[in-house]
Motif scaffolding. Structure first.
Motif: not given
Length: 172
Positions: A3-30
């Motif tokens: 099987e082919p191996s897939l490597s996902l690149s994860v980047v950690v960056v400062r949270e931007a103002a527009g990220d707030a809704p996605a962060v809240e949805r993530l917290a709800e799921r988690a």
């Protein structure tokens, strides 16, 4: 055939103002709706996060993790509250949480902060320098398992003599 191996690149960056809704949805799921009853969430309600210290993890454009740092006070001592540390359940076990914690602690240290508090699992957070707060030193604004109240000195000796109620940071 292999099987082919897939490597996902994860980047950690400062949270931007527009990220707030996605962060809240993530917290709800988690964490689900019960997260709001936790003492750690009560503490986060008293102050806005320090956006310069908050970060997110992305795989391409998909937000898969987040960590926030909120200013608070322990008695008259300024400190930060780490969390919520959130990673999408589908991406757990890949070091994303560790990357978020490391990035936030490095940013806090660079900004001159001395002490970080959290409510979490000591075996996990010990590798970042967190230790259990000695019994009776802090008065939390709600029920909490004292064995899960941890702090990390970003400056050696920063926790010496620190005691009192944990709440909103008192400005000089």
């Amino acid at each position: 055939m292999t099987e082919p191996s897939l490597s996902l690149s994860v980047v950690v960056v400062r949270e931007a103002a527009g990220d707030a809704p996605a962060v809240e949805r993530l917290a709800e799921r988690a964490f689900g709706p019960g997260r709001f009853a936790r003492t750690a969430y009560r503490l986060r309600e008293i102050a806005a996060p320090d956006w310069d210290l908050c970060c997110v993890a992305r795989v391409s454009t998909l937000l898969v993790g987040a960590n926030r740092m909120t200013p608070l006070g322990i008695g008259d001592t300024p400190a930060l509250m780490l969390g919520p540390l959130t990673v999408d359940p589908a991406f757990r076990g890949r070091g994303i949480a560790a990357g978020l914690v490391t990035r936030s602690l490095e940013a806090a240290r660079a900004a001159g902060h001395a002490l970080v508090l959290l409510v979490g699992d000591e075996p996990y957070y010990r590798r970042f320098g967190f230790t259990r707060v000695p019994p009776g030193r802090l008065q939390m604004p709600g029920p909490v398992d004292a064995a899960r109240v941890l702090w990390c000195e970003l400056v050696p000796g920063a926790s010496e003599g620190v005691a009192g109620p944990v709440g909103a940071r008192r400005r000089p």
